[in-house]
Design an enzyme around this catalytic site. Structure first.
Site, PDB file in Angstrom:
ATOM      1  N   ASN A  26      39.117 -10.262  13.151  1.00  0.00           N
ATOM      2  CA  ASN A  26      38.680  -9.418  14.268  1.00  0.00           C
ATOM      3  C   ASN A  26      37.157  -9.521  14.317  1.00  0.00           C
ATOM      4  O   ASN A  26      36.478  -8.920  13.497  1.00  0.00           O
ATOM      5  CB  ASN A  26      39.127  -7.969  14.025  1.00  0.00           C
ATOM      6  CG  ASN A  26      38.540  -7.008  15.043  1.00  0.00           C
ATOM      7  OD1 ASN A  26      38.018  -7.432  16.076  1.00  0.00           O
ATOM      8  ND2 ASN A  26      38.622  -5.716  14.750  1.00  0.00           N
ATOM      9  N   TRP A  27      36.685 -10.312  15.264  1.00  0.00           N
ATOM     10  CA  TRP A  27      35.227 -10.550  15.334  1.00  0.00           C
ATOM     11  C   TRP A  27      34.473  -9.324  15.826  1.00  0.00           C
ATOM     12  O   TRP A  27      33.253  -9.274  15.747  1.00  0.00           O
ATOM     13  CB  TRP A  27      34.922 -11.743  16.253  1.00  0.00           C
ATOM     14  CG  TRP A  27      35.324 -13.084  15.714  1.00  0.00           C
ATOM     15  CD1 TRP A  27      36.021 -13.352  14.552  1.00  0.00           C
ATOM     16  CD2 TRP A  27      35.051 -14.363  16.314  1.00  0.00           C
ATOM     17  NE1 TRP A  27      36.201 -14.707  14.408  1.00  0.00           N
ATOM     18  CE2 TRP A  27      35.609 -15.353  15.479  1.00  0.00           C
ATOM     19  CE3 TRP A  27      34.401 -14.761  17.485  1.00  0.00           C
ATOM     20  CZ2 TRP A  27      35.535 -16.719  15.767  1.00  0.00           C
ATOM     21  CZ3 TRP A  27      34.324 -16.124  17.783  1.00  0.00           C
ATOM     22  CH2 TRP A  27      34.884 -17.083  16.930  1.00  0.00           C
ATOM     23  N   LYS A  28      35.184  -8.352  16.397  1.00  0.00           N
ATOM     24  CA  LYS A  28      34.547  -7.179  17.006  1.00  0.00           C
ATOM     25  C   LYS A  28      33.490  -7.648  18.019  1.00  0.00           C
ATOM     26  O   LYS A  28      33.634  -8.735  18.600  1.00  0.00           O
ATOM     27  CB  LYS A  28      33.953  -6.256  15.945  1.00  0.00           C
ATOM     28  CG  LYS A  28      34.935  -5.924  14.835  1.00  0.00           C
ATOM     29  CD  LYS A  28      34.535  -4.717  14.060  1.00  0.00           C
ATOM     30  CE  LYS A  28      35.388  -4.617  12.816  1.00  0.00           C
ATOM     31  NZ  LYS A  28      35.347  -3.301  12.219  1.00  0.00           N
TER      32      LYS A  28
ATOM     33  N   HIS B 134      43.227  -0.375  17.694  1.00  0.00           N
ATOM     34  CA  HIS B 134      42.263  -0.425  16.587  1.00  0.00           C
ATOM     35  C   HIS B 134      41.603   0.949  16.460  1.00  0.00           C
ATOM     36  O   HIS B 134      41.352   1.619  17.465  1.00  0.00           O
ATOM     37  CB  HIS B 134      41.215  -1.507  16.848  1.00  0.00           C
ATOM     38  CG  HIS B 134      40.364  -1.785  15.651  1.00  0.00           C
ATOM     39  ND1 HIS B 134      39.312  -0.972  15.306  1.00  0.00           N
ATOM     40  CD2 HIS B 134      40.427  -2.740  14.702  1.00  0.00           C
ATOM     41  CE1 HIS B 134      38.763  -1.435  14.189  1.00  0.00           C
ATOM     42  NE2 HIS B 134      39.427  -2.517  13.802  1.00  0.00           N
TER      43      HIS B 134
ATOM     44  N   GLU C  86      38.686   1.833  16.015  1.00  0.00           N
ATOM     45  CA  GLU C  86      37.440   1.996  16.780  1.00  0.00           C
ATOM     46  C   GLU C  86      37.752   2.310  18.243  1.00  0.00           C
ATOM     47  O   GLU C  86      37.021   3.049  18.898  1.00  0.00           O
ATOM     48  CB  GLU C  86      36.565   0.743  16.628  1.00  0.00           C
ATOM     49  CG  GLU C  86      35.962   0.680  15.227  1.00  0.00           C
ATOM     50  CD  GLU C  86      35.645  -0.714  14.714  1.00  0.00           C
ATOM     51  OE1 GLU C  86      35.623  -1.671  15.505  1.00  0.00           O
ATOM     52  OE2 GLU C  86      35.433  -0.833  13.485  1.00  0.00           O
TER      53      GLU C  86
ATOM     54  N   GLU D 117      45.459  -0.007   8.603  1.00  0.00           N
ATOM     55  CA  GLU D 117      44.011  -0.019   8.391  1.00  0.00           C
ATOM     56  C   GLU D 117      43.532   1.407   8.131  1.00  0.00           C
ATOM     57  O   GLU D 117      43.278   2.161   9.086  1.00  0.00           O
ATOM     58  CB  GLU D 117      43.299  -0.568   9.628  1.00  0.00           C
ATOM     59  CG  GLU D 117      43.658  -2.004   9.942  1.00  0.00           C
ATOM     60  CD  GLU D 117      42.523  -2.699  10.671  1.00  0.00           C
ATOM     61  OE1 GLU D 117      42.070  -3.731  10.167  1.00  0.00           O
ATOM     62  OE2 GLU D 117      42.068  -2.196  11.711  1.00  0.00           O
TER      63      GLU D 117
ATOM     64  N   GLY E 145      34.969  -1.457   7.483  1.00  0.00           N
ATOM     65  CA  GLY E 145      33.529  -1.684   7.604  1.00  0.00           C
ATOM     66  C   GLY E 145      32.692  -0.879   6.635  1.00  0.00           C
ATOM     67  O   GLY E 145      31.480  -0.786   6.774  1.00  0.00           O
TER      68      GLY E 145
ATOM     69  N   SER F  66      37.859  -3.769   4.800  1.00  0.00           N
ATOM     70  CA  SER F  66      36.958  -4.362   3.811  1.00  0.00           C
ATOM     71  C   SER F  66      37.631  -5.407   2.920  1.00  0.00           C
ATOM     72  O   SER F  66      37.331  -5.501   1.726  1.00  0.00           O
ATOM     73  CB  SER F  66      36.292  -3.270   2.968  1.00  0.00           C
ATOM     74  OG  SER F  66      35.516  -2.423   3.795  1.00  0.00           O
TER      75      SER F  66
ATOM     76  N   GLY G  21      37.781  -7.847   9.445  1.00  0.00           N
ATOM     77  CA  GLY G  21      36.630  -7.643  10.319  1.00  0.00           C
ATOM     78  C   GLY G  21      35.437  -8.455   9.850  1.00  0.00           C
ATOM     79  O   GLY G  21      35.351  -9.659  10.069  1.00  0.00           O
ATOM     80  N   GLY G  22      34.525  -7.785   9.175  1.00  0.00           N
ATOM     81  CA  GLY G  22      33.258  -8.407   8.782  1.00  0.00           C
ATOM     82  C   GLY G  22      33.400  -9.776   8.126  1.00  0.00           C
ATOM     83  O   GLY G  22      32.664 -10.714   8.467  1.00  0.00           O
TER      84      GLY G  22
END
Ligand code: PEP
Length: 248
Positions: free
Chosen positions: A9-11, A92, A94, A164, A170, A209, A230-231
């Site tokens: 997930n590049w966000k 998600h 977010e 998640e 994150g 994470s 993600g990251g």
């Protein structure tokens, strides 16, 4: 045997140049390993061109529940299909927390994605406060029930669930393999009570994470079938290592 699948997930990260470098690194390294990248809308054409014919599929991070019309700023399922998407993340945390997406709206997006032939990656998970109050299972059950009520349990045979925990996204704070496994087992058990066959086949990804250093211990858990990353999905070496750990 369920297959394991890792999705990035590049966000809201990337640029044409950064994406080109990332894709050029992961594409050959993941040859023969199924993986997914979920990218910002403007870069769908770029990944479509770069990844066509590879073992890496792509998708979006959100989609409208509406088919078309006066919905300024929204992107429809048919637009995602125009760019070769196979997957879309829905719900998600977010989107739920920053953009007020309700369980019902997430269920509508899930339905729209499936109706178009896209595979929704349905995110569920509790906040830190909810975990500390001991309501993790109740929260995850509520989020799943909204979708099951709207689309039926058999719809999960055409979906992926991503557990998640919000407190692990994150933050650098990963759920321990035991904490993650416990919730994954709860999710599978809840679905098995309605349809054992669907539950047995369902890919349940863990997200929060995940990095190369902790991927292996998570991926060996019996009910963890891959990850939503993600990251670390923005770092070629990290993403490659995570995908390889899952594929082992
Ligand atoms: C995510 O965005 O879904 C996620 C799990 O992020 P991170 O890996 O950065 O915690």
């Amino acid at each position: 045997m369920r297959k394991k699948l890792v999705a990035g997930n590049w966000k809201m990260h990337g640029s044409l140049a950064e994406n080109a470098a990332l894709l050029a690194a992961i594409k050959p390294a993941l040859s023969g390993i199924e993986a997914v990248v979920c990218v910002p809308f403007p870069y769908l054409a770029q990944v479509h061109a770069a990844l066509a014919g590879s073992s890496i599929a792509w998708g979006a991070q959100n989609v409208s529940e509406q088919a078309k019309g006066a919905f300024t700023g929204e992107v429809s399922t048919s637009m995602l299909l125009d760019f070769g998407c196979r997957y879309v993340i829905v719900g998600h945390s977010e989107r739920r927390s920053l953009y007020g997406e309700s369980d019902e709206l997430v269920a509508d997006k899930y339905m729209a994605a499936q109706a178009a032939g896209l595979t929704p990656i349905l995110c569920v998970g509790e906040s830190l406060e909810e975990r500390e109050c001991g309501v993790t299972e109740a929260v995850v059950a509520r989020q799943l029930d909204a979708v099951i009520k709207r689309a039926g349990v058999t719809s999960l045979s055409r979906a992926i669930v991503a557990y998640e925990p919000v407190w692990a996204i994150g933050t650098g704070k990963t759920a321990t393999p035991e904490q993650a496994q416990a919730v994954h087992a709860f999710i599978r058990g809840k679905i098995a009570a309605l349809d054992a066959g669907v539950a047995d086949q369902l890919i349940i990804q863990y997200g929060g994470s995940v990095k190369a250093a902790n991927a292996a211990e998570l991926m060996v858990q019996p009910d963890i079938d891959g990850g939503l990353i993600g990251g670390a999905s923005l770092l070629a070496d990290e993403f490659i290592a995570i995908c390889r750990a899952a594929a082992k």
